[in-house]
Design an enzyme around this catalytic site. Structure first.
Site, mmCIF file in Angstrom:
data_model
loop_
_atom_site.group_PDB
_atom_site.id
_atom_site.type_symbol
_atom_site.label_atom_id
_atom_site.label_comp_id
_atom_site.label_asym_id
_atom_site.label_seq_id
_atom_site.Cartn_x
_atom_site.Cartn_y
_atom_site.Cartn_z
ATOM 1 N N GLN A 68 0.831 -1.203 0.000
ATOM 2 C CA GLN A 68 0.000 0.000 0.000
ATOM 3 C C GLN A 68 0.874 1.265 0.000
ATOM 4 O O GLN A 68 0.604 2.224 0.718
ATOM 5 C CB GLN A 68 -0.942 -0.010 1.204
ATOM 6 C CG GLN A 68 -2.127 -0.950 1.038
ATOM 7 C CD GLN A 68 -3.045 -0.537 -0.105
ATOM 8 O OE1 GLN A 68 -3.138 0.638 -0.460
ATOM 9 N NE2 GLN A 68 -3.732 -1.506 -0.687
ATOM 10 N N SER A 69 1.951 1.249 -0.800
ATOM 11 C CA SER A 69 2.880 2.366 -0.804
ATOM 12 C C SER A 69 2.298 3.613 -1.470
ATOM 13 O O SER A 69 1.888 3.589 -2.631
ATOM 14 C CB SER A 69 4.157 1.965 -1.547
ATOM 15 O OG SER A 69 4.975 3.099 -1.773
ATOM 16 N N ASN A 70 2.289 4.708 -0.700
ATOM 17 C CA ASN A 70 1.914 5.997 -1.282
ATOM 18 C C ASN A 70 2.997 6.497 -2.223
ATOM 19 O O ASN A 70 2.714 7.180 -3.213
ATOM 20 C CB ASN A 70 1.705 7.023 -0.164
ATOM 21 C CG ASN A 70 0.554 6.654 0.746
ATOM 22 O OD1 ASN A 70 -0.570 6.517 0.292
ATOM 23 N ND2 ASN A 70 0.837 6.479 2.033
ATOM 24 N N ALA B 113 5.070 4.665 -4.151
ATOM 25 C CA ALA B 113 4.991 3.982 -5.448
ATOM 26 C C ALA B 113 3.841 4.543 -6.281
ATOM 27 O O ALA B 113 3.987 4.797 -7.478
ATOM 28 C CB ALA B 113 4.826 2.484 -5.229
#
Ligand SMILES: *Cc1c(COP(=O)(O)O)cnc(C)c1O
Length: 346
Positions: free
Chosen positions: A81-83, A85
């Site tokens: 859930q990387s912001n 990326a």
């Protein structure tokens, strides 16, 4: 304030990506509740790039560097859930570059369906290739694998640029929070009040280091409270100090700050990265119900828990502006929907 033309920050290549300056908004109902007259939120959740967040500012310098090097593909690794990326994918789309992202399974115990919602959903809609990396918190293995992906791109004749977030690479992204520090100082000055304190989430430390270094660079002695969201304060504190010293040196001011400028607390971290506490949840609810701020369970919710607690403890200066940096994370909220289902509270 320094004349922008003389500011060493402008010497670094930068791509314009973020919607900035972001608004500095009075926290009306929090001010009433705590009897504090000067509370504000810096809306860095409104930076654009597919739902906003602090990475937009950081990416301006990484993409600036990528463009300066003539890269055609930008690579990054992060959590599922990387912001970072997601905003990296969005930045590449904006600039017409290719982007490939690697997503690591860092948080154990998340419910099924993470690939159907939140940031991952946005990654799919943005349409960048995603490489899944199964191992949890092993930063160096994930970095090595990203290098292999870069090699593949080179073998195909491409020119990759890898965004390195590790402590052994220059903190380019932190320059984005020197910009944010400047905005906060300009905005408080425009309101005729001096800045006393800033509260910000402290993860990779780019935002925290950029904010404290930026404030000192522009002559402010305001306190910066870094709320640990990734690791214990005993580990985070030296990391923030190291990043800040490196950044100060990049600005040509190696003696700008010392250990006493760095304040970190892990009182709101709970069991670790991506693991919200009961305090995180109630801070998210307070943010939504008092101010219609949408905070997230991994970062900004923990930071806001810290902000409200520091206010309640009287740790904030009463006669100066105190600013909460809303670093975003809004899409991540949807990946934690289970917390608001019956029996979901931590
Ligand atoms: C990455 C992130 C943070 C932490 O910022 P760092 O610069 O890595 O310390 C805080 N909030 C959100 C929403 C983030 O995505």
């Amino acid at each position: 304030m320094l004349d922008i033309a003389d500011d060493p920050v402008t010497g670094f290549p930068r791509a314009t990506l973020a919607h900035a300056p972001t608004p500095l908004v009075p926290l009306e109902s929090v001010m009433r509740r705590y009897g504090h007259p000067h509370l504000y939120v810096k809306r860095d959740d409104l930076t654009g790039l597919a739902m906003g967040g602090n990475k937009a500012r950081q990416l301006e310098y990484y993409f600036g560097q990528a463009l300066a090097e003539g890269a055609d593909t930008v690579l990054i690794t992060g959590a599922i859930q990387s912001n970072f990326a997601r905003q990296c994918a969005a930045s590449a789309r904006k600039l017409g570059l290719n982007c490939e992202i690697q997503l690591e399974n860092r948080v154990q115990g998340m419910p099924e369906g993470q690939e159907r919602t939140g940031n991952y959903l946005l990654d799919r809609i943005l349409g960048v290739p995603v490489h899944l990396f199964p191992v949890g918190e092993d930063e160096s293995a994930a970095d090595d694998n990203l290098e292999k992906i870069a090699d593949d791109i080179r073998a195909r004749g491409g020119k990759p640029y890898v965004i390195h977030l590790g402590a052994d690479h220059a903190p380019l992204g932190a320059l984005g929070y020197v910009d944010c520090a400047r905005e906060v100082l300009e905005q408080t000055e425009a309101r005729g009040i001096s800045l006393g304190a800033v509260v910000v989430a402290s993860g990779s430390a780019a935002s925290h280091a950029g904010m404290i270094t930026g404030l000192r660079h522009y002559g402010s002695d305001a306190t910066v409270f870094g709320i640990c969201v990734r690791r214990a304060a005993a580990l985070q504190h030296p990391r923030v100090l190291k990043r800040s010293m490196e950044l100060a040196a990049m600005l040509g001011k190696p003696d700008l700050l010392t250990d006493t400028d760095i304040i970190t607390t892990d009182d709101y971290l709970g069991e670790g990265y991506g693991k919200p506490t009961a305090g995180t949840l109630s801070a998210i609810e307070r943010g939504a119900r008092d101010e219609t701020l949408l905070l997230d369970p991994v970062y900004s919710g923990k930071a806001y828990d810290g902000f409200l607690s520091l206010l309640g403890n009287g740790a904030m200066p009463a006669d100066k502006a105190c600013v909460f940096i809303h670093t975003g994370g809004t899409p991540g909220l949807f990946a934690y929907a289970h917390l608001w289902e019956p029996g979901g509270t931590p």
